[in-house]
Design an enzyme around this catalytic site. Structure first.
Site, short mmCIF file in Angstrom:
data_model
loop_
_atom_site.label_atom_id
_atom_site.label_comp_id
_atom_site.label_asym_id
_atom_site.label_seq_id
_atom_site.Cartn_x
_atom_site.Cartn_y
_atom_site.Cartn_z
N ARG A 1 1.73 -5.64 3.10
CA ARG A 1 0.71 -5.95 2.10
C ARG A 1 -0.27 -6.92 2.72
O ARG A 1 0.10 -7.72 3.59
CB ARG A 1 1.32 -6.65 0.87
CG ARG A 1 1.87 -5.75 -0.19
CD ARG A 1 0.78 -5.00 -0.93
NE ARG A 1 1.31 -4.13 -1.97
CZ ARG A 1 1.68 -2.85 -1.79
NH1 ARG A 1 1.59 -2.29 -0.62
NH2 ARG A 1 2.13 -2.15 -2.81
N GLU B 1 -8.20 -6.49 0.22
CA GLU B 1 -8.65 -5.12 0.43
C GLU B 1 -9.21 -4.54 -0.87
O GLU B 1 -8.77 -4.94 -1.95
CB GLU B 1 -7.51 -4.24 0.99
CG GLU B 1 -6.36 -4.04 0.05
CD GLU B 1 -5.20 -3.27 0.69
OE1 GLU B 1 -4.76 -3.62 1.79
OE2 GLU B 1 -4.75 -2.31 0.04
N HIS C 1 -4.95 1.56 4.18
CA HIS C 1 -3.78 1.58 3.28
C HIS C 1 -3.30 3.02 3.03
O HIS C 1 -3.26 3.49 1.89
CB HIS C 1 -4.11 0.86 1.96
CG HIS C 1 -2.88 0.39 1.23
ND1 HIS C 1 -2.84 -0.77 0.47
CD2 HIS C 1 -1.63 0.91 1.14
CE1 HIS C 1 -1.65 -0.93 -0.07
NE2 HIS C 1 -0.89 0.08 0.34
C1 DGY Z 1 3.27 1.30 -1.91
O1 DGY Z 1 3.89 2.26 -2.35
O2 DGY Z 1 3.55 0.13 -2.20
C2 DGY Z 1 2.13 1.60 -1.01
O3 DGY Z 1 1.65 0.48 -0.37
C3 DGY Z 1 1.02 2.29 -1.79
O4 DGY Z 1 0.43 1.34 -2.61
#
Ligand code: DGY
Length: 326
Positions: free
Chosen positions: A240, A269, A287
């Site tokens: 993240r 982001e 992402h």
């Molecule tokens: C998740 O599943 O957490 C991915 O990062 C998609 O947001």
């Protein structure tokens, strides 16, 4: 009979939306307009459920304004967009989409590691810019992947998937650091050795971040941690934004304090720290770690199933705060 109203906060696969429309009155957003918190709160009024992605923040003010809400189903395994304590206090079930994306996301972690270590995008930009005039012995010489040491921070399901690929597929030594140590059986299956964070940063040739975001994991990698890493090391973040201090990383990449980074997630982001856009030794992706059609479909379906199960009185499949069900 009047159907219960739900919000699908972002665009989803039409076939999954159609399933929800068969049983609910659905306020959808197939135009995929990203809503401000105030717009989200307004659209949630009168809804009993919502399907969200990681972009929609579910917090105490929103919950207070939407007293009829019973469930929010995140189409993501990560759920740092949820204030889970506030949801539990408000009696709102939170669900996420674990398991269905594990292997796909581990594949991508490895793809980003390979691209970063072997300078794939940097060399492609060079070629596209017409700069390739001759072969040279040291042209885009990168870091070895096979047989090297991988350090994984965050050893949940995805971290373990990456460890298995590294140990069994690429003959890498795998070190890991995690809040809790894995069982000896799982450590054996991943051929992974538990170490403290500083040891991992000092010994790894490649560092992979797969830890969930929380206040405790904010800036797991900052200026200090970057100084502990080898100058030849690469850093990969598929976890993240906020796990890495992006400004400190940009400085470290510029100064070549580490060799390179591969980033799929960013602080704030879809904004990206402007200095990361100017350094050559970083691979940047928007992402997409879980983005295969099959996996995104499975994530959407699981989120929709959780909504239908909970609101139509069955047991939801992947609750985050199951105490709400008691
Ligand atoms: C998740 O599943 O957490 C991915 O990062 C998609 O947001």
């Amino acid at each position: 009979m009047t159907q219960a109203s739900i919000l699908v906060a972002r665009a989803i696969f039409p076939e999954v939306l159609a399933q929800l429309q068969q049983v609910f009155d659905v306020d959808h957003n197939q135009d995929d307009v990203v809503m401000s918190p105030a717009e989200l709160q307004a659209r949630m009024q009168g809804k009993v459920g919502a399907l969200t992605t990681g972009s929609e923040r579910i917090d105490a003010p929103l919950l207070q304004a939407c007293p009829g809400l019973k469930i929010v189903a995140n189409m993501a395994v990560g759920y740092n967009n949820f204030d889970v304590d506030a949801m539990t206090r408000a009696g709102v079930l939170a669900t996420n989409t674990p398991d269905v994306l594990t292997e796909t996301t581990a594949d991508f972690g490895f793809a980003l590691l390979m691209a970063t270590a072997r300078r794939v995008t940097e060399s492609e930009h060079y070629l596209r810019a017409g700069q390739w005039k001759k072969w040279r012995y040291d042209m885009f010489a990168g870091a070895e992947v096979h047989g090297s040491t991988l350090g994984i921070i965050g050893m949940g399901r995805i971290g373990q998937g990456i460890a298995r690929r590294a140990a069994h597929g690429f003959g890498m030594q795998v070190l890991y650091h995690n809040r809790s140590r894995l069982s000896p059986e799982l450590e054996g299956a991943c051929k992974a050795r538990y170490v403290d964070k500083a040891t991992l940063l000092r010994e790894a040739d490649h560092v992979m971040l797969v830890v969930p975001y929380s206040a405790a994991s904010h800036h797991t990698i900052g200026a200090h941690e970057l100084t502990l890493m080898k100058p030849t090391a690469t850093l990969i973040n598929i976890a993240r934004g906020g796990i890495v201090d992006d400004a400190a990383l940009a400085q470290a990449l510029k100064a070549r304090r580490i060799a390179a980074a591969g980033l799929d997630v960013f602080e704030g982001e879809p904004q990206v720290h402007p200095e990361l856009l100017t350094v050559p030794n970083v691979v940047l992706t928007p992402h997409i770690a879980s983005a295969t059609t099959q996996t995104r479909m499975a994530m959407a379906q699981l989120a929709a199933d959780n909504l239908m199960d909970h609101l139509l009185r069955a047991q939801p499949r992947t609750p985050i705060n199951p105490e709400v069900l008691r």
